[in-house]
Enzyme design. Structure first.
Site, PDB file in Angstrom:
ATOM      1  N   CYS A  71       0.813  -1.223   0.000  1.00  0.00           N
ATOM      2  CA  CYS A  71       0.000   0.000   0.000  1.00  0.00           C
ATOM      3  C   CYS A  71       0.843   1.268   0.000  1.00  0.00           C
ATOM      4  O   CYS A  71       0.602   2.180  -0.789  1.00  0.00           O
ATOM      5  CB  CYS A  71      -0.998  -0.010   1.154  1.00  0.00           C
ATOM      6  N   HIS A 122      -2.839   0.890   6.940  1.00  0.00           N
ATOM      7  CA  HIS A 122      -3.039   0.813   5.498  1.00  0.00           C
ATOM      8  C   HIS A 122      -3.223   2.229   4.983  1.00  0.00           C
ATOM      9  O   HIS A 122      -3.819   3.068   5.663  1.00  0.00           O
ATOM     10  CB  HIS A 122      -4.279  -0.031   5.211  1.00  0.00           C
ATOM     11  N   HIS A 134      -5.976   1.859  -3.795  1.00  0.00           N
ATOM     12  CA  HIS A 134      -5.079   1.185  -2.861  1.00  0.00           C
ATOM     13  C   HIS A 134      -4.701  -0.182  -3.416  1.00  0.00           C
ATOM     14  O   HIS A 134      -5.070  -0.533  -4.536  1.00  0.00           O
ATOM     15  CB  HIS A 134      -5.745   1.044  -1.486  1.00  0.00           C
TER      16      HIS A 134
END
Length: 161
Positions: A71, A122, A134
């Protein structure tokens, strides 16, 4: 017992994004040295073009190539490709970028951060319509809804570069 193992494995996969870094990546400048982003370069249209080029690229912890990326690697590569200068490579480093904003003020290009597990983090890039770009551990580079039953309760904060 089996259910506990499955839940633990899923948690590890989802939290892995913030765990390790490719040691071959150059150290970026201090976040205070990064000028504010040119919105003409870091906008939704260009982010969607970037998504088309990288869509489906698999998740790979520490990766920064089309063979796989994580990510924070996605945010790092997108920023470098679209804007130019390097930003921090890790989720932890990226949390220090920009100015924190409230969720109701989100604009395309803002970084959105999530707490996936106790220590897992994240990051993605916000797009209009409560969506964000993402890397999923299962589907690779993709666009998801922030209203998704998984992501909505895990939202942490957002920052504007």
């Amino acid at each position: 017992m089996f259910k506990k193992i499955v839940i633990t494995l899923i948690s590890l996969l989802l939290s892995a994004c913030a765990s390790q870094v490719d040691t071959n990546v150059p150290i970026p400048p201090n976040s205070a040295d990064i000028p504010s982003v040119d919105r003409a370069l870091w906008n939704e249209a260009r982010l969607l073009q970037f998504h088309q080029q990288w869509q489906g690229t698999p998740y790979r912890l520490g990766g920064l190539t089309k063979k796989g990326l994580d990510c924070s690697g996605l945010v790092y590569v997108a920023y470098q490709d679209l804007v130019g200068p390097s930003i921090p490579r890790t989720v932890q480093g990226q949390t220090s970028l920009g100015t924190r904003i409230v969720k109701s003020d989100l604009q395309s290009g803002d970084l959105v951060f999530f707490k996936t597990t106790g220590r897992g983090r994240h990051v993605g890039v916000y797009l209009s319509g409560h969506r964000f770009l993402h890397v999923s551990t299962k589907k690779g580079v993709m666009i998801s809804s922030m209203d998704n039953v998984y992501w909505k309760p895990r939202y942490w904060f957002a920052s504007r570069l």
